[in-house]
Scaffold this motif. Sequence first.
Motif, PDB file in Angstrom:
ATOM      1  N   LYS A  55      -4.844  -7.876  -9.139  1.00 66.50           N
ATOM      2  CA  LYS A  55      -5.580  -7.120 -10.172  1.00 66.50           C
ATOM      3  C   LYS A  55      -4.848  -5.805 -10.388  1.00 66.50           C
ATOM      4  CE  LYS A  55     -10.113  -7.031  -9.631  1.00 66.50           C
ATOM      5  NZ  LYS A  55     -11.411  -6.873  -8.927  1.00 66.50           N
ATOM      6  N   GLY A  56      -4.107  -5.728 -11.522  1.00 64.85           N
ATOM      7  CA  GLY A  56      -3.352  -4.511 -11.783  1.00 64.85           C
ATOM      8  C   GLY A  56      -2.294  -4.301 -10.718  1.00 64.85           C
ATOM      9  N   ASN A  57      -2.363  -3.134 -10.054  1.00 68.81           N
ATOM     10  CA  ASN A  57      -1.384  -2.869  -8.987  1.00 68.81           C
ATOM     11  C   ASN A  57      -1.995  -3.096  -7.600  1.00 68.81           C
ATOM     12  OD1 ASN A  57      -3.123  -0.680  -8.943  1.00 68.81           O
ATOM     13  ND2 ASN A  57      -1.513   0.748  -8.272  1.00 68.81           N
TER      14      ASN A  57
ATOM     15  N   GLN B 284      12.783  -6.042   0.192  1.00 67.28           N
ATOM     16  CA  GLN B 284      12.352  -4.686   0.547  1.00 67.28           C
ATOM     17  C   GLN B 284      11.118  -4.242  -0.222  1.00 67.28           C
ATOM     18  OE1 GLN B 284      13.675  -2.841   3.114  1.00 67.28           O
ATOM     19  NE2 GLN B 284      14.633  -4.836   3.466  1.00 67.28           N
ATOM     20  N   ARG B 285      10.482  -5.178  -0.963  1.00 67.74           N
ATOM     21  CA  ARG B 285       9.273  -4.793  -1.681  1.00 67.74           C
ATOM     22  C   ARG B 285       8.155  -4.498  -0.688  1.00 67.74           C
ATOM     23  NH1 ARG B 285       7.088  -8.771  -4.416  1.00 67.74           N
ATOM     24  NH2 ARG B 285       8.338 -10.390  -3.437  1.00 67.74           N
ATOM     25  N   LYS B 286       7.520  -3.358  -0.855  1.00 64.35           N
ATOM     26  CA  LYS B 286       6.498  -2.951   0.119  1.00 64.35           C
ATOM     27  C   LYS B 286       5.251  -2.435  -0.598  1.00 64.35           C
ATOM     28  CE  LYS B 286       9.767  -1.885   3.789  1.00 64.35           C
ATOM     29  NZ  LYS B 286      10.259  -0.903   4.772  1.00 64.35           N
ATOM     30  N   GLY B 287       4.169  -2.368   0.167  1.00 65.08           N
ATOM     31  CA  GLY B 287       2.917  -1.833  -0.347  1.00 65.08           C
ATOM     32  C   GLY B 287       2.172  -1.131   0.773  1.00 65.08           C
ATOM     33  N   ARG B 288       0.944  -0.660   0.444  1.00 71.58           N
ATOM     34  CA  ARG B 288       0.118   0.053   1.434  1.00 71.58           C
ATOM     35  C   ARG B 288      -1.291  -0.507   1.389  1.00 71.58           C
ATOM     36  NH1 ARG B 288       2.946   2.536  -1.763  1.00 71.58           N
ATOM     37  NH2 ARG B 288       1.294   2.905  -3.280  1.00 71.58           N
ATOM     38  N   ILE B 289      -1.910  -0.610   2.534  1.00 72.62           N
ATOM     39  CA  ILE B 289      -3.289  -1.094   2.586  1.00 72.62           C
ATOM     40  C   ILE B 289      -4.213  -0.079   1.915  1.00 72.62           C
ATOM     41  CG2 ILE B 289      -5.243  -1.612   4.110  1.00 72.62           C
ATOM     42  CD1 ILE B 289      -3.362  -2.791   6.101  1.00 72.62           C
TER      43      ILE B 289
ATOM     44  N   ASP C  37      -1.593   1.487   6.127  1.00 73.78           N
ATOM     45  CA  ASP C  37      -0.626   0.713   6.909  1.00 73.78           C
ATOM     46  C   ASP C  37       0.312  -0.013   5.940  1.00 73.78           C
ATOM     47  OD1 ASP C  37      -1.513   1.457   9.351  1.00 73.78           O
ATOM     48  OD2 ASP C  37      -2.413  -0.467   9.920  1.00 73.78           O
ATOM     49  N   GLU C  38       1.556  -0.181   6.355  1.00 74.50           N
ATOM     50  CA  GLU C  38       2.571  -0.764   5.469  1.00 74.50           C
ATOM     51  C   GLU C  38       2.413  -2.283   5.355  1.00 74.50           C
ATOM     52  OE1 GLU C  38       7.054  -1.096   6.374  1.00 74.50           O
ATOM     53  OE2 GLU C  38       6.852   0.853   5.363  1.00 74.50           O
ATOM     54  N   VAL C  39       2.721  -2.791   4.167  1.00 71.19           N
ATOM     55  CA  VAL C  39       2.730  -4.232   3.915  1.00 71.19           C
ATOM     56  C   VAL C  39       4.089  -4.603   3.328  1.00 71.19           C
ATOM     57  CG1 VAL C  39       1.701  -6.128   2.589  1.00 71.19           C
ATOM     58  CG2 VAL C  39       0.237  -4.316   3.529  1.00 71.19           C
ATOM     59  N   GLU C  40       4.703  -5.664   3.861  1.00 71.15           N
ATOM     60  CA  GLU C  40       5.992  -6.130   3.355  1.00 71.15           C
ATOM     61  C   GLU C  40       5.797  -7.464   2.631  1.00 71.15           C
ATOM     62  OE1 GLU C  40       8.514  -6.495   6.717  1.00 71.15           O
ATOM     63  OE2 GLU C  40       8.741  -4.317   7.007  1.00 71.15           O
ATOM     64  N   PHE C  41       6.313  -7.574   1.419  1.00 68.60           N
ATOM     65  CA  PHE C  41       6.219  -8.821   0.649  1.00 68.60           C
ATOM     66  C   PHE C  41       7.495  -9.636   0.846  1.00 68.60           C
ATOM     67  CE2 PHE C  41       3.443  -5.790  -1.512  1.00 68.60           C
ATOM     68  CZ  PHE C  41       2.258  -6.522  -1.546  1.00 68.60           C
TER      69      PHE C  41
ATOM     70  N   PHE D 182       0.551  -1.775  -4.546  1.00 71.19           N
ATOM     71  CA  PHE D 182       2.004  -1.934  -4.621  1.00 71.19           C
ATOM     72  C   PHE D 182       2.539  -1.256  -5.874  1.00 71.19           C
ATOM     73  CE2 PHE D 182       0.008  -5.576  -6.631  1.00 71.19           C
ATOM     74  CZ  PHE D 182       0.707  -5.700  -7.828  1.00 71.19           C
ATOM     75  N   ASP D 183       3.852  -0.953  -5.850  1.00 72.80           N
ATOM     76  CA  ASP D 183       4.471  -0.237  -6.966  1.00 72.80           C
ATOM     77  C   ASP D 183       5.406  -1.110  -7.787  1.00 72.80           C
ATOM     78  OD1 ASP D 183       3.226   2.131  -6.140  1.00 72.80           O
ATOM     79  OD2 ASP D 183       4.805   2.495  -4.656  1.00 72.80           O
TER      80      ASP D 183
END
Length: 579
Positions: free
Chosen positions: A48-50, A4-9, A67-71, A21-22
């Motif tokens: 690089k960092g977050n 469920q790890r997610k990020g944003r463009i 837009d959402e990104v799923e890892f 990402f957080d």
Amino acid sequence: MQTQRKGRIAKINANMVTTEFDTFVVQNEVAYVVHGEQKLKSEVIRIKGNLAEMQVYENTSGLKINDEVEFSGELLSVELGPGLLGQIFDGLQNPLPLLAEKTGFFLKRGLYLDPLVADEQWDFTPCVSPGDKLRPGEKIGVVPEKIFQHRIMTPFGMQGISEVLEIVPAGRYNLKSPVAKIKDADGKIHPVYLSQYWPVKIPIKAYKEKLQPDEPLVTKMRLIDSLFPVAKGGTYCIPGPFGAGKTVLQQLTSRHAEVDVVVIAACGERAGEVVETLKTFPELIDPRTARPLMDRTVIICNTSSMPVAARESSVYTAVTIAEYYRQMGLNVLLLADSTSRWAQAMREMSGRLEEIPGEEAFPAYLESRIASFYERAGLVKLYDNSLGSVTIGGAVSPAGGNFEEPVTQATLKVVGAFHGLSRERSDARRYPAIDPLLSWSKYRSFIDEKQKEAGHNILRKSFDVAQMMKVIGEEGTSLEDYIDYLKGEFFDFVYLQQNAFDPVDEATPKERQIYVFNFIYQILETDFSFTSKDEALHYFQQLRQLFKGWNSNAYLSAEFKNNEAEIRALIKEKVAAKI
């Protein structure tokens, strides 16, 4: 399985997307950019960092900031198991024929299919019993695949010695059904399936020992085998300008080379050339087995019109599949066409990452990436003492045929043989257009070294005389020099050149090469007596014509022996000694 790890463009630069990402992100893990109902496959290439900088293996048009990104938590991997042979995949191991069935001629982005048919039944025969101890890559059982016994092996990623707890009886099983349970050194129990996954950028090292390649790989191309040989488990490159015959040479090599499995990686070549390969291969009959050549071939296809980033994945997917069949004690030939396109993709991505450029704007790590690819070739001794090999042949497409450019030079530093194609030979219709004065090989040939050196020498002498005649004319050269020139031309025309459209001459077995080369060596060493240059020219033209016919006769057939007798009679006219 996706987490469920997610990020944003946060930023989009063509097929490079920067994601904020957080939580945490792993280098080289696969991520999916969510665009409506589509999920676009990507790979983390820098953190690089977050912020995670990712290359997207699809067209990125329409993507937006936030837009959402799923890892996924997984590295870019391929599925290895029965059913690979005869398949045509893209760089992400999607089966292209099935994709085309679903989407038509224009492939839909974000659509990923299982590379192997999960519910297909295979006849499994176990080779171990409960209590047996196994190392990674050792055989648990076999299933028949095309013309081979496909080994089902202990997962390559296991550590240390594992113990077999359970093994199913002989029968029909699919890829979803576990066929064994094994306990690792830590006591953890693992199910074993007919297929397994392996990350493409990590070499498979489940073997006892890596050996020095020594045995010549017979390609049945006379110019290669006799003068510039390749070893089983060795590496070679074929640089040359466009239209010099790289693709034709690779196709003939893949058909006639004495290997068990051929893996073709079309990494960024023009669509027309790739389509020709895809049309031709399913119709070709393997001369060794009299079955379709595709029965022992895997094609990884990524044309120049597909996303640039996928060129890199196609190279690694191909070499991982080649290593997998090597683990079965098979000799595998990997043909990459062309590594220049892969290097251009690296250059493009490096520019978007704003890295300090090297020569001609290629990344500074170009040489190490190319070296790490070719280093995955090799001859290995497996745990059961059988031998397997991966031989890598890479085509290079230097702009304008300039062999001084960075990709060619980086490749030359790591390969064991160099087959340089020449525009002049190609224009003169001399096939294969490998320049015998430019090419080299570090491997030994099955041709006698003294004879091979004599062949090289006469070619150099012939070339020097030809250059001299361009300046001072034929009348300015001595008869002796002119005869050397004719001998070199004769050797070139009757031995180094092959007729790709002649069913006999297109491929010459090892025994015939040794026999004919020995015969030609004696001709090259003979002192002919001529009264004039015209007489010498006419004589060698006659000899050349007879040899051309001889090349089209089946080895040791009645026609072969009759033609040979005719050639010997013609030679005997000019020399006292018998040949």
